[in-house]
Scaffold this active site. Structure first.
Site, short mmCIF file in Angstrom:
data_model
loop_
_atom_site.label_atom_id
_atom_site.label_comp_id
_atom_site.label_asym_id
_atom_site.label_seq_id
_atom_site.Cartn_x
_atom_site.Cartn_y
_atom_site.Cartn_z
N ILE A 61 0.84 -1.19 0.00
CA ILE A 61 0.00 0.00 0.00
C ILE A 61 0.88 1.25 0.00
CG2 ILE A 61 -0.22 0.13 2.53
CD1 ILE A 61 -3.25 0.78 2.04
N CYS A 62 0.41 2.28 -0.68
CA CYS A 62 1.07 3.59 -0.66
C CYS A 62 -0.04 4.62 -0.49
CB CYS A 62 1.90 3.80 -1.93
SG CYS A 62 0.96 3.82 -3.47
N ALA A 63 0.14 5.81 -1.00
CA ALA A 63 -0.88 6.84 -0.85
C ALA A 63 -2.08 6.57 -1.75
CB ALA A 63 -0.30 8.22 -1.13
N GLY A 65 -1.72 4.24 -4.86
CA GLY A 65 -1.60 3.00 -5.62
C GLY A 65 -0.48 2.95 -6.63
N THR A 89 -3.79 4.12 0.67
CA THR A 89 -4.21 4.55 2.00
C THR A 89 -5.37 5.54 1.92
OG1 THR A 89 -1.93 4.23 2.76
CG2 THR A 89 -3.36 5.51 4.18
#
Length: 108
Positions: A61-63, A65, A89
């Site tokens: 997961i990141c901010a 995708g 996220t």
């Protein structure tokens, strides 16, 4: 091409102890992350992905995708069962799911 998992699927896996790895930078992680997510900034993935359990699915997961898709693509090409969390996220939080703050140790 990286495989993606929708937030609902990841939330169900997470609730059962699924492995979530956050590939954002430490300051982003500290500002808000999936509770229990392990921190492994995207640029460190090649050096540290061997620290992850080989027998488990990894949800990256990141901010939003983008970085997680890149990391999932890299891991998948090396035989790791990895998925990028669709929407990152931001989607996790928009869905009303819990967010933790503060720093953590690097993934191990």
């Amino acid at each position: 091409m990286a495989r993606e998992a929708p937030v609902d699927e990841v939330a169900a896996a997470w609730a059962e102890g699924g492995l979530v790895v956050d590939v954002r930078e430490p300051d982003e992680y500290a500002a808000g992350h999936v509770p229990g997510a392990r921190l492994m900034p995207r640029h460190t993935v090649p050096a540290h992905c061997g620290e992850l359990p080989a027998d488990r699915t990894v949800f990256l997961i990141c901010a939003s995708g983008n970085r997680s898709r890149s990391a999932a693509d890299w891991m998948t090409s090396r035989g790791i069962d990895a998925y990028s969390v669709t929407g990152g996220t931001l989607a996790w939080a928009r869905g009303g799911r819990p967010i933790a703050s503060g720093s953590s140790e690097r993934a191990a």
